[in-house]
Scaffold this motif. Structure first.
Motif, PDB file in Angstrom:
ATOM      1  N   SER A  34       0.777  -1.115   0.106  1.00  0.00           N
ATOM      2  CA  SER A  34      -0.081  -0.021   0.156  1.00  0.00           C
ATOM      3  C   SER A  34       0.689   1.381  -0.170  1.00  0.00           C
ATOM      4  O   SER A  34       0.325   2.308  -0.412  1.00  0.00           O
ATOM      5  N   GLY A  35       2.155   1.137   0.429  1.00  0.00           N
ATOM      6  CA  GLY A  35       2.953   2.216   0.296  1.00  0.00           C
ATOM      7  C   GLY A  35       2.815   3.223   1.465  1.00  0.00           C
ATOM      8  O   GLY A  35       2.198   2.948   2.691  1.00  0.00           O
ATOM      9  N   ARG A  36       3.158   4.652   1.222  1.00  0.00           N
ATOM     10  CA  ARG A  36       2.816   5.514   2.349  1.00  0.00           C
ATOM     11  C   ARG A  36       1.589   5.688   2.897  1.00  0.00           C
ATOM     12  O   ARG A  36       1.438   6.036   4.119  1.00  0.00           O
ATOM     13  N   SER A  37       0.493   5.708   1.886  1.00  0.00           N
ATOM     14  CA  SER A  37      -0.692   6.040   2.604  1.00  0.00           C
ATOM     15  C   SER A  37      -1.212   5.065   3.588  1.00  0.00           C
ATOM     16  O   SER A  37      -1.849   5.445   4.591  1.00  0.00           O
ATOM     17  N   GLY A  38      -0.738   3.525   3.360  1.00  0.00           N
ATOM     18  CA  GLY A  38      -1.200   2.556   4.287  1.00  0.00           C
ATOM     19  C   GLY A  38      -0.900   2.839   5.729  1.00  0.00           C
ATOM     20  O   GLY A  38      -1.565   2.623   6.568  1.00  0.00           O
ATOM     21  N   VAL A  39       0.562   3.403   5.527  1.00  0.00           N
ATOM     22  CA  VAL A  39       1.286   3.454   6.587  1.00  0.00           C
ATOM     23  C   VAL A  39       0.873   4.542   7.484  1.00  0.00           C
ATOM     24  O   VAL A  39       0.937   4.469   8.729  1.00  0.00           O
ATOM     25  N   GLN A  40       0.467   5.558   6.614  1.00  0.00           N
ATOM     26  CA  GLN A  40       0.187   6.651   7.407  1.00  0.00           C
ATOM     27  C   GLN A  40      -1.408   6.438   8.181  1.00  0.00           C
ATOM     28  O   GLN A  40      -1.517   7.128   9.199  1.00  0.00           O
ATOM     29  N   PHE A  41      -2.288   5.524   7.453  1.00  0.00           N
ATOM     30  CA  PHE A  41      -3.348   5.300   8.087  1.00  0.00           C
ATOM     31  C   PHE A  41      -3.245   4.490   9.512  1.00  0.00           C
ATOM     32  O   PHE A  41      -3.892   4.716  10.308  1.00  0.00           O
ATOM     33  N   LEU A  42      -2.223   3.258   9.416  1.00  0.00           N
ATOM     34  CA  LEU A  42      -1.751   2.819  10.586  1.00  0.00           C
ATOM     35  C   LEU A  42      -1.284   3.581  11.714  1.00  0.00           C
ATOM     36  O   LEU A  42      -1.840   3.428  12.953  1.00  0.00           O
ATOM     37  N   ILE A  43      -0.374   4.512  11.453  1.00  0.00           N
ATOM     38  CA  ILE A  43       0.208   5.370  12.216  1.00  0.00           C
ATOM     39  C   ILE A  43      -0.974   6.196  13.035  1.00  0.00           C
ATOM     40  O   ILE A  43      -1.154   6.614  14.390  1.00  0.00           O
ATOM     41  N   GLN A  44      -1.830   6.592  12.222  1.00  0.00           N
ATOM     42  CA  GLN A  44      -2.876   7.684  12.475  1.00  0.00           C
ATOM     43  C   GLN A  44      -3.774   6.896  13.511  1.00  0.00           C
ATOM     44  O   GLN A  44      -4.352   7.532  14.460  1.00  0.00           O
ATOM     45  N   ALA A  45      -4.220   5.901  13.277  1.00  0.00           N
ATOM     46  CA  ALA A  45      -5.098   4.884  14.035  1.00  0.00           C
ATOM     47  C   ALA A  45      -4.581   4.814  15.306  1.00  0.00           C
ATOM     48  O   ALA A  45      -5.086   4.501  16.227  1.00  0.00           O
ATOM     49  N   LEU A  46      -3.410   4.385  15.491  1.00  0.00           N
ATOM     50  CA  LEU A  46      -2.649   4.019  16.514  1.00  0.00           C
ATOM     51  C   LEU A  46      -2.387   5.345  17.481  1.00  0.00           C
ATOM     52  O   LEU A  46      -2.753   5.339  18.581  1.00  0.00           O
ATOM     53  N   ALA A  47      -1.874   6.530  17.027  1.00  0.00           N
ATOM     54  CA  ALA A  47      -1.941   7.698  17.628  1.00  0.00           C
ATOM     55  C   ALA A  47      -3.126   8.077  18.175  1.00  0.00           C
ATOM     56  O   ALA A  47      -3.000   9.163  19.232  1.00  0.00           O
ATOM     57  N   ALA A  48      -4.193   8.014  17.469  1.00  0.00           N
ATOM     58  CA  ALA A  48      -5.413   8.472  17.567  1.00  0.00           C
ATOM     59  C   ALA A  48      -5.815   8.097  19.037  1.00  0.00           C
ATOM     60  O   ALA A  48      -6.463   8.774  19.898  1.00  0.00           O
ATOM     61  N   LYS A  49      -5.685   6.875  19.517  1.00  0.00           N
ATOM     62  CA  LYS A  49      -6.260   6.082  20.641  1.00  0.00           C
ATOM     63  C   LYS A  49      -5.126   5.871  21.649  1.00  0.00           C
ATOM     64  O   LYS A  49      -5.197   5.079  22.675  1.00  0.00           O
TER      65      LYS A  49
END
Length: 986
Positions: A388-403
């Motif tokens: 998925s590249g950078r977009s997939g990694v950014q979503f993973l980091i956002q999902a973890l950081a948000a909670k």
């Protein structure tokens, strides 16, 4: 009967005593107890001779007069309880409820006092107090029918009646079914009358002063109906709507029920706190309302539904808001995992149902859920993420950081391990590691060396490396997205400063879509309200926006326990705030200095007990100064949040004298109502003072917080009667109390609260065989007056003991005796809950803590392993089918329990290795029995092993006492270490 207990017949002789008696704090007999006695003696037949019933002849005038007086006394007592049907349902049998309410009809209605005649009753001409009595009776009729259909405890039936000890609350099933049959036949009449009463005018309820009771001197009585109390229209109608709705719900008339519940819901919001004549439970009403809405096809607002309902709604509406629902569920763990997995498999099987990016988001969120729960996650996920590249990694980091701020330490460790694991996928590290480094909350989970190991090209970013050309940024929409990314995810002061300046100078991608203000980029950015209000008074300049984002980022970092980085941002914010032009500059800087103090205190409490004394002393002085500034003489006063943190610091620093008058404290802080008695109790213990008034104050406050169930008292006849009380000392909710305890680190205070809650639990449990070990037993009262549920106390105590043992697992930072006591309490709680393995682990931990892992065993283990605890350990081993261990433990008793030991040794269902523990035997009689048992069974190899133990010199029974004690000690230690290896490996 206690000396201060008043007999029920004394009120018959002098009715004026009733009101003064009921107005006492804890009257004995209670109001319900008196109603039972009054009704029971008014409806039973007079005794003749040896408890024989009188013949069925006409009652005498004096007998009728007495029963009339008893009925009126019961009504006066019921008026004291505001005719609360919920109390009557819980504590009065049905035939007494019926007799009481029929008596009320007889006093208020003359011609239509018989319920059977109400089919033709016209409620229009009725007086206000008559409306109340009619409504009360027909509410009772419908509620009784509803209660009869609900699960309940079986009726108490005495198989062998004991002469002279008849239970007045006992009723036969035939009597109950007869009353319910009559009520059921009149249910339609009750519904019609209650619906008519919804349009009634003024309603008044009888009070104690309304009723006049017969005495031996009176021939007739006249009631003072003008003394009835006014019932508010909202309370009267809300209660009727609720009772009608419950009855319609029982009859499966859901549209009618929904209509009534809707009206009750509207009226309930208009009723103030603690209404006298409305007992509608808001949670029950909401449950009824939601169920009816679902059955009738009415929609509940989506944001008010549970995550499970929102998940199902999203499934049927094109996966709308599904990402947010699953993200929230990664904290709540409400949606079953199999439903989430089914959704992912469905999207994989039919990819046309949703975009490819949505499938990746589902896989990411499901993987995070599995990681947090410690479950296996899909091994192909790293490959999908790398593709998925950078977009997939950014979503993973956002999902973890948000909670991330809502996860505990074990969750953090699982996330850390997970990220290091997926980093091994080919081509992922060069995208994943920079994303982790840019997100400071996640970055704090790793050291610089670990990040460098994960990606050798990783270098710590330097300030100013992300400089952009202002000219280029004016036309570059992609650059604007990068700036927003930095503003949301970066925590480096220079990067944020650079991003704020460029964001102000960068034009939006489309002229019809203006840029958001920096405060609007992330709705979750927050800060203390006084700081926000002061900051917003300044003109909107880049300097103000920079101060805002520094403070918001510092709050995020503090929630993620990254306190040093938060302090760095606050210092930057303070230095830039000093440059703002305006008359509130000094005020803002002062507020920011207090916010820095609050962050330092949070950091200190998070690190306790591993904090230097000098740091604690410095923070204590600053906290005193902050609390003393509450007068606001310079125009700036600290807000409630910083005051609470300062108080918590003083409690944990042992500065109890400061809280008890050493400094001037703000009077509006609700936390002081708990902290002051706690500090006074801890101070008295430290100074070895006896001050029961202080101890009892703390008892009242803590017990008041936990009041949430039924209490039982005994009447003069010995019958337990449940009574309901509302404690006056409730100063915070249980969740707020747990939040306070979570930040409590001082061992003495923890010990006091554990002792208090343990004593409450032991009183409620009333089972000596499963009492919880506590210290300071003599400090507390011997009874619990308010209603406290045993489950609430046990859960709170378990949470508190777990908190204490995690902070102080051994005696390194506090006394070993305290730690040992907490481990024993924890083990006893597990034993009470039938968690036998956990109980054994707790008892063993207590022994090892008390003896410094058996290195300093100078008889200390005898004070821990008392006979009662050893017997509990034996019971736990037997329940785990470890009978050999149970037999070995029988030797630990002061007087060996040969009966239990021999029975355990003969058990063939034992799951522990029997002969593996022969080296732990030292009692000759048990060894001889084992040898004989194996001989009879033909188990020669085991017999020979036991014979070998028997032949050891130190086991000889002719040895002197010192040799025998040393032999027993060696074998005890050997056995305890073996048990620890089995039960404490985790």
């Amino acid at each position: 009967m206690a000396s201060d207990t008043v007999a029920w017949f004394e009120f018959l002789l002098n009715p004026s005593l009733l009101e003064s008696h009921l107005n006492q704090t804890n009257p004995e007999p209670s109001a319900i107890g008196l109603i039972i006695q009054f009704i029971y003696n008014s409806i039973k037949k007079s005794d003749v001779g040896n408890n024989e019933l009188e013949p069925l002849d006409e009652p005498t005038h004096e007998n009728t007069k007495k029963k009339k007086a008893l009925s009126l006394l019961a009504l006066k007592t019921s008026a004291h309880l505001n005719f609360n049907l919920e109390i009557f349902e819980q504590k009065l049998p049905l035939h007494m409820q019926d007799a009481l309410l029929v008596a009320l009809l007889q006093e208020t209605l003359e011609e239509a006092s018989t319920p059977a005649l109400h089919a033709t009753l016209d409620t229009g001409p009725l007086l206000p107090y008559q409306l109340f009595s009619v409504a009360l009776y027909h509410r009772y009729a419908l509620r009784a029918l509803v209660q009869a259909k609900l699960p309940a405890r079986p009726l108490k039936v005495s198989n062998v009646p004991i002469p002279g000890q008849q239970d007045p609350t006992q009723e036969s099933r035939e009597v109950q079914e007869g009353i319910l049959s009559v009520l059921d036949r009149g249910a339609d009449v009750s519904v019609r009358i209650l619906e008519q009463l919804l349009g009634a005018g003024q309603v008044r309820a009888p009070t104690m002063a309304t009723f006049t009771v017969h005495t031996h001197q009176t021939t007739s009585v006249t009631h003072a109906w003008q003394r009835c109390g006014l019932v508010s229209d909202e309370q009267f109608k809300c209660q009727i709507h609720f009772d009608l709705g419950a009855y319609h719900f029982l009859q499966e008339r859901y549209e009618d029920a929904f209509s009534h519940f809707s009206e009750a819901h509207k009226l309930l919001s208009e009723i103030g706190c603690q209404p006298e004549y409305c007992q509608v439970n808001e949670a029950h009403l909401k449950g009824y309302y939601t169920s009816c809405a679902s059955l009738c096809g009415r929609s509940t607002p989506l944001d008010q539904r549970s995550l499970y309902d929102r998940f199902l709604h999203s499934l049927g509406n094109g996966y709308q808001d599904m990402v947010k629902v699953l993200s929230d569920d990664n904290v709540a763990f409400e949606i079953p995992s199999y439903l989430r997995k089914n959704l992912e498999l469905d999207l994989q099987a039919r990819p046309e149902k949703a975009p490819q990016a949505f499938l990746l988001q589902m896989q990411t969120l499901n993987t995070i859920r599995n990681v947090l729960e410690g479950e296996l996650w899909n091994s192909s996920y790293p490959i999908v993420l790398a593709q998925s590249g950078r977009s997939g990694v950014q979503f993973l980091i956002q999902a973890l950081a948000a909670k991330l701020s809502k996860f505990n330490s074990s969750h953090m460790e699982r996330i850390r391990t997970f990220l290091m694991t997926i980093n091994l996928a080919s081509g992922l590290s060069e995208v994943l590691v920079p994303a982790i480094a840019a997100c400071l909350p996640l970055k704090t989970l790793f050291s610089h060396q670990e990040l460098h190991t994960m990606w050798p090209k990783y270098e710590e970013p330097r300030p100013g490396v992300k400089k952009r050309s202002p000219d280029a940024s004016l036309t570059n929409a992609n650059n604007l997205n990068d700036i927003i990314w930095d503003l949301i995810h970066s925590y480096h002061p220079e990067v944020l400063k650079d991003a704020v300046m460029h964001y102000k100078n960068t034009a939006p991608a489309r002229t019809d879509m203006p840029k958001k203000e920096i405060q609007e980029l992330n709705v979750k950015w927050e800060m203390p309200i006084p700081i926000y209000n002061t900051l917003m008074k300044f003109p909107q300049t880049p300097q103000r926006e920079l101060v805002y984002i520094y403070i918001a980022k510092a709050v995020e970092l503090a929630l993620a326990k990254s306190f040093q980085s938060a302090l760095g941002l606050l210092e930057e914010a303070n230095s830039h705030a000093a440059k703002l032009l305006g008359r509130d500059t000094v005020r803002l800087c002062k507020l920011l200095s207090w916010m820095m103090l609050m962050t330092k205190i949070q950091h200190c409490l998070h690190e306790l007990p591993c904090v230097d004394n000098s740091v604690m002393s410095e923070l204590t002085n600053e906290a005193r100064a902050c609390l003393s500034a509450h007068s606001g003489r310079d125009g700036v006063a600290p807000w409630t949040g910083i005051n609470n943190w300062c108080i918590l610091l003083l409690v944990n620093a042992g500065e109890w004298s400061s809280l008890l008058g050493g400094i001037s404290l703000p009077s509006h802080l609700y936390l002081l109502a708990l902290v002051k008695p706690l500090a006074a109790t801890a101070h008295a213990l430290r100074e070895k003072l006896t001050n029961k008034s202080v101890w009892y104050d703390l008892w009242d406050v803590v017990v008041g917080i936990l009041v949430n169930s039924t209490q039982h008292k005994r009447t003069s006849s010995g019958q337990p009667i449940p009574i309901e009380r509302h404690h006056d000392s409730v100063i915070m909710s249980r969740s707020a109390f747990l939040d306070f305890v979570e930040n409590l680190r001082e061992p003495s205070c923890l010990s006091i609260l554990i002792s208090l809650l343990g004593h409450v639990l032991n009183i409620l449990n009333q089972e000596p065989s499963s009492e919880v070990h506590i210290d300071h037993l003599a400090m507390w009262p011997s009874s619990v007056e308010p209603m406290v549920t045993m489950e609430t106390v046990r859960d709170t105590l378990m949470w508190l003991v777990d908190h204490a043992t995690k902070l102080y697992p051994t005696g390194t930072h506090t006394s070993a005796a305290l730690c040992t006591s907490w481990h024993l309490s924890r083990a006893d709680l597990a034993y009470m809950s039938d968690q036998h393995r956990n109980a054994l682990a707790g008892y063993l931990t207590a022994v090892f803590v008390a003896t410094d892992f058996l290195r300093n065993d100078n008889g200390v283990d005898q004070s821990v392993l008392t006979d009662s605890i050893i017997r509990r350990m034996i019971r736990c081993c037997m329940n785990l089918n470890c009978y050999t261990q149970a037999a070995i433990l029988c030797q630990f008793l002061e007087n060996i329990d040969y009966c239990t030991a021999l029975r355990c040794l003969q058990e063939r269902s034992s799951v522990d290795a029997m002969d593996a523990y022969y080296c732990c035997l030292w009692d000759v009689s048990l060894i001889e029995f084992i040898i004989n048992m194996h001989q009879k069974r033909g188990e020669l190899q085991r017999r020979d092993k036991a014979l070998k133990m028997m032949g050891l010199l130190e086991v000889n029974s002719n040895n002197n006492d010192e040799i025998q004690r040393e032999a027993a000690k060696v074998r005890k230690h050997r056995f305890l270490r073996s048990m620890a290896k089995q039960y404490l490996e985790e």
